[in-house]
Design an enzyme around this catalytic site. Structure first.
Site, short mmCIF file in Angstrom:
data_model
loop_
_atom_site.label_atom_id
_atom_site.label_comp_id
_atom_site.label_asym_id
_atom_site.label_seq_id
_atom_site.Cartn_x
_atom_site.Cartn_y
_atom_site.Cartn_z
N TYR A 25 -1.50 9.60 4.97
CA TYR A 25 -0.87 8.87 6.03
C TYR A 25 0.54 8.51 5.08
O TYR A 25 0.94 8.24 3.83
CB TYR A 25 -1.79 8.46 6.21
CG TYR A 25 -2.37 6.59 5.49
CD1 TYR A 25 -1.57 5.95 5.39
CD2 TYR A 25 -3.71 7.22 4.78
CE1 TYR A 25 -2.28 4.34 4.91
CE2 TYR A 25 -3.83 6.26 4.08
CZ TYR A 25 -2.83 4.98 3.69
OH TYR A 25 -3.59 4.27 3.34
N HIS B 154 0.26 7.60 -0.19
CA HIS B 154 1.54 8.30 0.74
C HIS B 154 2.11 9.25 -0.19
O HIS B 154 2.23 9.46 -1.06
CB HIS B 154 2.18 7.55 0.44
CG HIS B 154 1.69 5.49 1.10
ND1 HIS B 154 0.92 5.91 2.07
CD2 HIS B 154 1.71 4.36 0.27
CE1 HIS B 154 0.40 4.57 2.48
NE2 HIS B 154 0.82 3.94 1.28
#
Length: 328
Positions: free
Chosen positions: A256, A304
């Site tokens: 994400y 990430h």
């Protein structure tokens, strides 16, 4: 440019006076038509998307940007847009380490009994020129002397626990918005907007509790149970916005977006001009925070997609959609 609206009113009054004068003087129709087709008249009557001129994000006709940017996806949760589609809600649940038994609708109802539930930042238009500085935490800020430049923006957005005191010459001392999730929370003054990044339902329960009874004392680990901040300036990033950034901009399947990238996307949606500071590695290629010592080893970006996010930021700069300041 901020007075465009008033200039237009003045021009229309003058134009009306000219038309009356030309009519009284019985100017031939061909000459009158020529005057009305004058490019200056057309320019002044044209409705600009914002008051920033050529740098207005809303005026961009860049195809690459248009394919990704969805202005109808609002970044903030409100009473009017709090219902989540099954697709987004099911994805959002996958981010949560533990299954919550709480009812989403009840959690939202309680949230907006504590903080305002109205829509915000829907004021885009020809009279607005909102300049925003998105300030990341990169070590490339050290020795940059960007402080005054950062403070010159209308909105200055910072994230997590990044300090200002002692670093003013490089990072500025103005903060209008602070973005964090429960585990990275800090106390704020009464003039700073708090934007919570809800990666799980418990995050929303936490901010409701932290502004009221303090009953939630732990999320993934111990958190601030009573938060000092102005509850009327608290906002929640919409889970649907996080999903949109993940799927439309990053095309991710498992990971994400980072906090920094979400804040940048937030700025693209509510600002007319965006300047970005403190993102990426320093001039020596090292990744570290400006308030920490430089590490001996390369710091990874965790879950990430840091490399992909950086490529998109560079592309935004290349297309003159943002101004990127990467240190010296």
């Amino acid at each position: 440019m901020r007075y465009w609206k008033y200039m237009k009113i003045i021009f229309l009054v003058l134009l009306s006076a000219i038309i009356v004068t030309l009519t009284v003087q019985k100017v031939p129709y061909d000459q009158f038509k020529y005057l009305m087709n004058n490019s200056l008249v057309e320019h002044l009557l044209h409705e600009e998307p914002c008051a920033c001129g050529k740098h207005c994000l809303a005026a961009s006709d860049d195809n690459w940007f248009s394919e990704r940017f969805r202005d109808h996806v609002h970044p903030l949760l409100s009473l009017n847009n709090s219902v989540l589609s099954d697709n987004i809600f099911n994805w959002w649940k996958t981010l949560q380490s533990t299954k919550s038994k709480a009812n989403y609708s009840q959690v939202i109802q309680k949230l907006f009994s504590v903080i305002p539930g109205e829509d915000r930042y829907r004021d885009v238009g020809p009279s607005r020129c909102r300049t925003c500085a998105v300030v990341g935490n990169s070590g490339n800020l050290v020795g940059s002397f960007y402080g005054p430049l950062i403070d010159n923006h209308d909105f200055v957005m910072r994230m997590n626990k990044a300090p200002v005191e002692g670093y003013e010459k490089d990072v500025g001392n103005k903060t209008t918005h602070r973005f964090f999730y429960p585990e990275s929370a800090i106390h704020l003054d009464n003039n700073t907007h708090l934007v919570v990044l809800p990666f799980k339902l418990l995050d929303i329960q936490w901010i409701t509790s932290a502004l009221s009874d303090g009953s939630v004392k732990r999320t993934r680990f111990k958190v601030i149970d009573k938060l000092q901040t102005n509850k009327d300036m608290v906002m929640i990033m919409h889970p649907a916005f996080i999903y949109y950034v993940r799927t439309t901009w990053l095309h991710l399947r498992r990971s994400y977006p980072s906090t920094g990238f979400l804040v940048l996307m937030f700025a693209l949606h509510i600002c007319d001009e965006v300047s970005v500071f403190g993102f990426g590695a320093n001039t020596k290629g090292a990744w570290h925070h400006y308030f920490e010592e430089m590490p001996k080893k390369f710091r990874r970006t965790g879950k990430h997609p840091g490399g992909l996010e950086h490529q998109i930021i560079l592309e935004l700069q290349k297309r003159n959609l943002i101004d990127l300041y990467a240190g010296w």
